[in-house]
Design an enzyme around this catalytic site. Structure first.
Site, mmCIF file in Angstrom:
data_model
loop_
_atom_site.group_PDB
_atom_site.id
_atom_site.type_symbol
_atom_site.label_atom_id
_atom_site.label_comp_id
_atom_site.label_asym_id
_atom_site.label_seq_id
_atom_site.Cartn_x
_atom_site.Cartn_y
_atom_site.Cartn_z
ATOM 1 N N LYS A 159 0.840 -1.200 0.000
ATOM 2 C CA LYS A 159 0.000 0.000 0.000
ATOM 3 C C LYS A 159 0.879 1.257 0.000
ATOM 4 O O LYS A 159 2.100 1.164 0.195
ATOM 5 C CB LYS A 159 -0.926 -0.043 1.220
ATOM 6 C CG LYS A 159 -1.904 -1.232 1.194
ATOM 7 C CD LYS A 159 -2.782 -1.221 2.435
ATOM 8 C CE LYS A 159 -3.809 -2.335 2.384
ATOM 9 N NZ LYS A 159 -4.684 -2.318 3.583
ATOM 10 N N GLU A 188 -9.268 -10.497 -7.903
ATOM 11 C CA GLU A 188 -8.324 -9.375 -7.787
ATOM 12 C C GLU A 188 -7.224 -9.459 -8.845
ATOM 13 O O GLU A 188 -6.808 -8.438 -9.398
ATOM 14 C CB GLU A 188 -7.718 -9.356 -6.367
ATOM 15 C CG GLU A 188 -8.759 -8.981 -5.318
ATOM 16 C CD GLU A 188 -8.323 -9.252 -3.880
ATOM 17 O OE1 GLU A 188 -7.158 -9.638 -3.658
ATOM 18 O OE2 GLU A 188 -9.164 -9.085 -2.974
ATOM 19 N N ASN A 214 -1.746 -0.013 7.291
ATOM 20 C CA ASN A 214 -1.220 -1.348 7.629
ATOM 21 C C ASN A 214 -0.391 -1.987 6.520
ATOM 22 O O ASN A 214 -0.287 -3.205 6.431
ATOM 23 C CB ASN A 214 -2.349 -2.264 8.121
ATOM 24 C CG ASN A 214 -3.399 -2.515 7.074
ATOM 25 O OD1 ASN A 214 -3.313 -1.986 5.954
ATOM 26 N ND2 ASN A 214 -4.384 -3.324 7.399
ATOM 27 N N HIS A 247 -1.774 -5.513 1.470
ATOM 28 C CA HIS A 247 -3.048 -6.208 1.277
ATOM 29 C C HIS A 247 -2.742 -7.627 0.818
ATOM 30 O O HIS A 247 -1.808 -7.843 0.059
ATOM 31 C CB HIS A 247 -3.874 -5.503 0.182
ATOM 32 C CG HIS A 247 -4.917 -6.403 -0.410
ATOM 33 N ND1 HIS A 247 -6.123 -6.640 0.202
ATOM 34 C CD2 HIS A 247 -4.911 -7.176 -1.530
ATOM 35 C CE1 HIS A 247 -6.831 -7.506 -0.531
ATOM 36 N NE2 HIS A 247 -6.111 -7.846 -1.588
ATOM 37 N N TYR A 255 -12.304 -2.835 -3.416
ATOM 38 C CA TYR A 255 -12.826 -2.875 -2.041
ATOM 39 C C TYR A 255 -14.365 -2.821 -2.002
ATOM 40 O O TYR A 255 -14.928 -2.364 -1.009
ATOM 41 C CB TYR A 255 -12.253 -1.702 -1.240
ATOM 42 C CG TYR A 255 -10.823 -1.925 -0.752
ATOM 43 C CD1 TYR A 255 -10.496 -2.989 0.084
ATOM 44 C CD2 TYR A 255 -9.798 -1.055 -1.113
ATOM 45 C CE1 TYR A 255 -9.193 -3.193 0.540
ATOM 46 C CE2 TYR A 255 -8.483 -1.244 -0.656
ATOM 47 C CZ TYR A 255 -8.198 -2.314 0.181
ATOM 48 O OH TYR A 255 -6.902 -2.506 0.634
HETATM 49 P P1 RTP Z 1 -6.733 -5.977 3.137
HETATM 50 O O1 RTP Z 1 -7.940 -6.188 2.259
HETATM 51 O O2 RTP Z 1 -6.129 -4.615 3.020
HETATM 52 O O3 RTP Z 1 -5.736 -7.102 3.058
HETATM 53 O O4 RTP Z 1 -7.266 -6.024 4.613
HETATM 54 P P2 RTP Z 1 -8.131 -7.133 5.312
HETATM 55 O O5 RTP Z 1 -8.810 -8.047 4.337
HETATM 56 O O6 RTP Z 1 -7.214 -7.787 6.277
HETATM 57 O O7 RTP Z 1 -9.157 -6.226 6.081
HETATM 58 P P3 RTP Z 1 -10.534 -5.582 5.602
HETATM 59 O O8 RTP Z 1 -11.473 -5.687 6.734
HETATM 60 O O9 RTP Z 1 -10.920 -6.102 4.261
HETATM 61 O O10 RTP Z 1 -10.135 -4.029 5.483
HETATM 62 C C1 RTP Z 1 -9.476 -3.545 4.355
HETATM 63 C C2 RTP Z 1 -8.553 -2.434 4.766
HETATM 64 O O11 RTP Z 1 -9.316 -1.335 5.249
HETATM 65 C C3 RTP Z 1 -8.567 -0.638 6.226
HETATM 66 N N1 RTP Z 1 -9.320 -0.577 7.469
HETATM 67 N N2 RTP Z 1 -9.429 0.512 8.171
HETATM 68 N N3 RTP Z 1 -11.277 0.733 11.265
HETATM 69 C C4 RTP Z 1 -10.553 1.174 10.271
HETATM 70 O O12 RTP Z 1 -10.179 2.320 10.186
HETATM 71 C C5 RTP Z 1 -10.185 0.209 9.234
HETATM 72 N N4 RTP Z 1 -10.548 -1.055 9.193
HETATM 73 C C6 RTP Z 1 -9.995 -1.567 8.067
HETATM 74 C C7 RTP Z 1 -7.257 -1.369 6.419
HETATM 75 O O13 RTP Z 1 -6.283 -0.766 5.561
HETATM 76 C C8 RTP Z 1 -7.602 -2.769 5.906
HETATM 77 O O14 RTP Z 1 -6.448 -3.464 5.508
#
Ligand code: RTP
Length: 151
Positions: A12, A129, A115, A118, A52
């Site tokens: 990212k 994707e 973070n 991804h 997303y």
């Molecule tokens: P990613 O898609 O980035 O690998 O992350 P993930 O599946 O582990 O998590 P997901 O729930 O799909 O969230 C995607 C990305 O959104 C951001 N996020 N911000 N509370 C918040 O501010 C929050 N929660 C999630 C993070 O960048 C997360 O990786």
């Protein structure tokens, strides 16, 4: 699960800005996964909204799109046995508060919204994707030293 399972991993904007691309790439390379595609680009908001789309009702969605489109990202496709599940383990838990030391997020970040990387969360989302980010396709090749990695 097969040796040809693929996952989409993306560094990212914060990971690119902080010079962590090589480190993230090296972890997948050294684990034994096969690199099938690599690209640096500044993604459009529409590409990110599609990527997303499952999160578009979440309160953090506008912030997420703004952050993800703020600077270039580096996308990669890795293939190998359990690439999706192991890829997520290499990244660590989404929230760095929960990610273990030794994982990318556990070692290098603090906030969930910054973070670093991804990783696809299922084989189906990986394939979606990969088609989205690499519409022209990715490399498929026989790697000579696979016999040193797989039984
Ligand atoms: P990613 O898609 O980035 O690998 O992350 P993930 O599946 O582990 O998590 P997901 O729930 O799909 O969230 C995607 C990305 O959104 C951001 N996020 N911000 N509370 C918040 O501010 C929050 N929660 C999630 C993070 O960048 C997360 O990786």
């Amino acid at each position: 699960m097969s040796a040809s399972e693929r996952t989409y991993i993306m560094v990212k904007p914060d990971g690119v800005e902080r010079g962590l691309v090589g480190n993230i790439l090296t972890r997948f390379e050294q684990k034994g996964y096969k690199l099938c595609a690599l690209q640096m680009m500044q993604p459009s908001k529409s590409l990110l909204e599609e990527h997303y789309k499952d999160l578009n009702t979440r309160p953090f969605f506008p912030r997420l799109i703004k952050y993800m489109s703020s600077a270039p990202v580096v996308g990669m496709v890795w293939s190998g046995k359990n690439a999706v599940k192991t890829g997520r383990k290499i990244l660590g838990a989404t929230n760095p508060l929960d990610s273990e030391p030794g994982t990318i997020r556990g070692d290098y970040c603090i906030d969930v919204s910054q973070n670093l990387c991804h990783g696809s969360d299922s084989v189906e989302s990986a394939e979606r994707e990969i088609s989205l980010w690499f519409p022209a396709g990715v490399c498929d090749y026989q790697r000579r030293y696979d016999s040193f990695i797989y039984e």
